[in-house]
Scaffold this motif. Structure first.
Motif, PDB file in Angstrom:
ATOM      1  N   UNK A  32       0.840  -1.191   0.000  1.00 17.12           N
ATOM      2  CA  UNK A  32       0.000   0.000   0.000  1.00 17.12           C
ATOM      3  C   UNK A  32       0.879   1.245   0.000  1.00 17.12           C
ATOM      4  N   UNK A  33       0.651   2.191  -0.939  1.00 13.85           N
ATOM      5  CA  UNK A  33       1.398   3.453  -0.888  1.00 13.85           C
ATOM      6  C   UNK A  33       1.098   4.179   0.424  1.00 13.85           C
ATOM      7  N   UNK A  34       2.081   4.858   0.959  1.00 13.99           N
ATOM      8  CA  UNK A  34       1.901   5.544   2.249  1.00 13.99           C
ATOM      9  C   UNK A  34       0.690   6.471   2.245  1.00 13.99           C
ATOM     10  N   UNK A  35       0.482   7.188   1.146  1.00  7.39           N
ATOM     11  CA  UNK A  35      -0.597   8.173   1.114  1.00  7.39           C
ATOM     12  C   UNK A  35      -1.979   7.545   0.956  1.00  7.39           C
ATOM     13  N   UNK A  36      -2.043   6.196   0.874  1.00  5.92           N
ATOM     14  CA  UNK A  36      -3.329   5.509   0.807  1.00  5.92           C
ATOM     15  C   UNK A  36      -3.587   4.639   2.035  1.00  5.92           C
ATOM     16  N   UNK A  37      -2.687   4.690   3.004  1.00  5.11           N
ATOM     17  CA  UNK A  37      -2.863   3.897   4.225  1.00  5.11           C
ATOM     18  C   UNK A  37      -4.029   4.438   5.051  1.00  5.11           C
ATOM     19  N   UNK A  55      -8.617  -1.725  15.318  1.00  2.00           N
ATOM     20  CA  UNK A  55      -7.259  -2.169  15.038  1.00  2.00           C
ATOM     21  C   UNK A  55      -6.787  -1.710  13.662  1.00  2.00           C
ATOM     22  N   UNK A  56      -5.668  -2.284  13.244  1.00  2.00           N
ATOM     23  CA  UNK A  56      -5.048  -1.893  11.970  1.00  2.00           C
ATOM     24  C   UNK A  56      -4.487  -3.122  11.288  1.00  2.00           C
ATOM     25  N   UNK A  57      -4.812  -3.273  10.009  1.00  2.00           N
ATOM     26  CA  UNK A  57      -4.243  -4.321   9.169  1.00  2.00           C
ATOM     27  C   UNK A  57      -3.375  -3.640   8.129  1.00  2.00           C
ATOM     28  N   UNK A  58      -2.078  -3.803   8.237  1.00  2.00           N
ATOM     29  CA  UNK A  58      -1.151  -3.060   7.392  1.00  2.00           C
ATOM     30  C   UNK A  58      -0.580  -3.878   6.258  1.00  2.00           C
ATOM     31  N   UNK A  59      -0.618  -3.285   5.065  1.00  2.00           N
ATOM     32  CA  UNK A  59       0.024  -3.886   3.896  1.00  2.00           C
ATOM     33  C   UNK A  59       1.102  -2.965   3.338  1.00  2.00           C
ATOM     34  N   UNK A  60       1.474  -1.973   4.130  1.00  2.00           N
ATOM     35  CA  UNK A  60       2.552  -1.060   3.743  1.00  2.00           C
ATOM     36  C   UNK A  60       3.890  -1.722   4.048  1.00  2.00           C
ATOM     37  N   UNK A  61       4.960  -1.119   3.554  1.00  2.00           N
ATOM     38  CA  UNK A  61       6.283  -1.707   3.761  1.00  2.00           C
ATOM     39  C   UNK A  61       6.919  -1.172   5.038  1.00  2.00           C
ATOM     40  N   UNK A  62       7.574  -2.057   5.774  1.00  2.00           N
ATOM     41  CA  UNK A  62       8.231  -1.658   7.015  1.00  2.00           C
ATOM     42  C   UNK A  62       7.256  -1.583   8.180  1.00  2.00           C
ATOM     43  N   UNK A  64       7.023   1.487  10.488  1.00  2.00           N
ATOM     44  CA  UNK A  64       6.685   2.790  11.084  1.00  2.00           C
ATOM     45  C   UNK A  64       5.196   3.109  11.134  1.00  2.00           C
ATOM     46  N   UNK A  65       4.441   2.799  10.071  1.00  2.00           N
ATOM     47  CA  UNK A  65       3.034   3.168  10.049  1.00  2.00           C
ATOM     48  C   UNK A  65       2.210   2.285  10.984  1.00  2.00           C
ATOM     49  N   UNK A  66       2.638   1.053  11.153  1.00  2.96           N
ATOM     50  CA  UNK A  66       1.977   0.179  12.123  1.00  2.96           C
ATOM     51  C   UNK A  66       2.194   0.702  13.536  1.00  2.96           C
ATOM     52  N   UNK A  67       3.396   1.175  13.814  1.00  5.32           N
ATOM     53  CA  UNK A  67       3.681   1.748  15.127  1.00  5.32           C
ATOM     54  C   UNK A  67       2.860   3.011  15.355  1.00  5.32           C
ATOM     55  N   UNK A  68       2.660   3.789  14.305  1.00  7.60           N
ATOM     56  CA  UNK A  68       1.818   4.979  14.424  1.00  7.60           C
ATOM     57  C   UNK A  68       0.385   4.583  14.763  1.00  7.60           C
ATOM     58  N   UNK A  69      -0.092   3.499  14.173  1.00  9.29           N
ATOM     59  CA  UNK A  69      -1.442   3.021  14.465  1.00  9.29           C
ATOM     60  C   UNK A  69      -1.572   2.612  15.925  1.00  9.29           C
TER      61      UNK A  69
END
Length: 204
Positions: A32-37, A55-62, A64-69
């Protein structure tokens, strides 16, 4: 792959029969592109559905964005894990390898510990530093005994804590009369000034 209307209808339908529900924000593209998370959708869900877990289901890379969630209050996290990001399949490139998973778990625990109670108070680790790095009221200049001191003659400045320091917030007064000489940058102390009753008696 839903908009807010579909999500709301789905949640309301499930809640008719089962209140043990967890709703995860997810964008179903890999990666997922960062700007579409759309992490702010988490806030939307929290407002709309205050009685269910978000909750959050992340398909972004790395990670950081999961930690933000997590920092935003998510209580459930879902991430894909792979042994090799170059394996066939659409989601391997957006998955975490084992080292990233370990790092994510470690950092989530750090965030959980760091969130605190929401009550602002002086922390135990600050006590030592307050003595030498805390701000005190100090005199801007040197003054002689009998001088009339106004709040404009003092300022907040980093200074060692000493006994009888005037509280940092004690500036709601018109003037006070010094009963001893003071030097520039000296901490403002309670005993530097004549009491209110003493000043009243002498003026009357």
């Amino acid at each position: 792959m839903s908009d807010l209307t579909i999500v709301e209808q789905s949640v309301r339908s499930v809640l008719k029969y089962n209140h043990d529900l967890t709703l995860l924000q997810c964008t179903s593209s890999y990666p997922t592109p960062d700007n579409e998370v759309q992490l702010n959708v988490i806030r939307t869900y929290q407002r709309m559905f205050p009685n269910i877990k978000i909750g959050f289901s992340g398909h972004d890379q790395g990670t950081p964005l999961t930690l933000a969630a997590v920092a935003m209050g998510c209580v459930v996290i879902e991430r894909h894990v792979t042994l090799d990001k170059e394996m066939k399949g659409s989601d391997h490139i957006a998955s975490l390898d084992m080292s990233e998973l370990a790092m994510l778990v470690r950092d989530i625990r750090r965030i959980d510990s760091a969130m605190g109670t929401g009550i602002k108070r002086i922390q135990p680790s600050e006590q030592t530093f307050m003595k030498k790095l805390g701000k005190r009221l100090v005199f801007k200049h040197s003054f002689e005994k009998g001088s009339k001191i106004t709040p404009k003659d003092v300022m907040a400045k980093v200074s060692f804590k000493t006994a009888d320091d005037v509280p940092l917030t004690d500036t709601e007064w018109e003037f006070r009369e010094l009963q001893s000489d003071v030097v520039q940058n000296e901490n403002v102390k309670i005993f530097h000034f004549r009491s209110v009753s003493e000043s009243s008696d002498s003026s009357g």
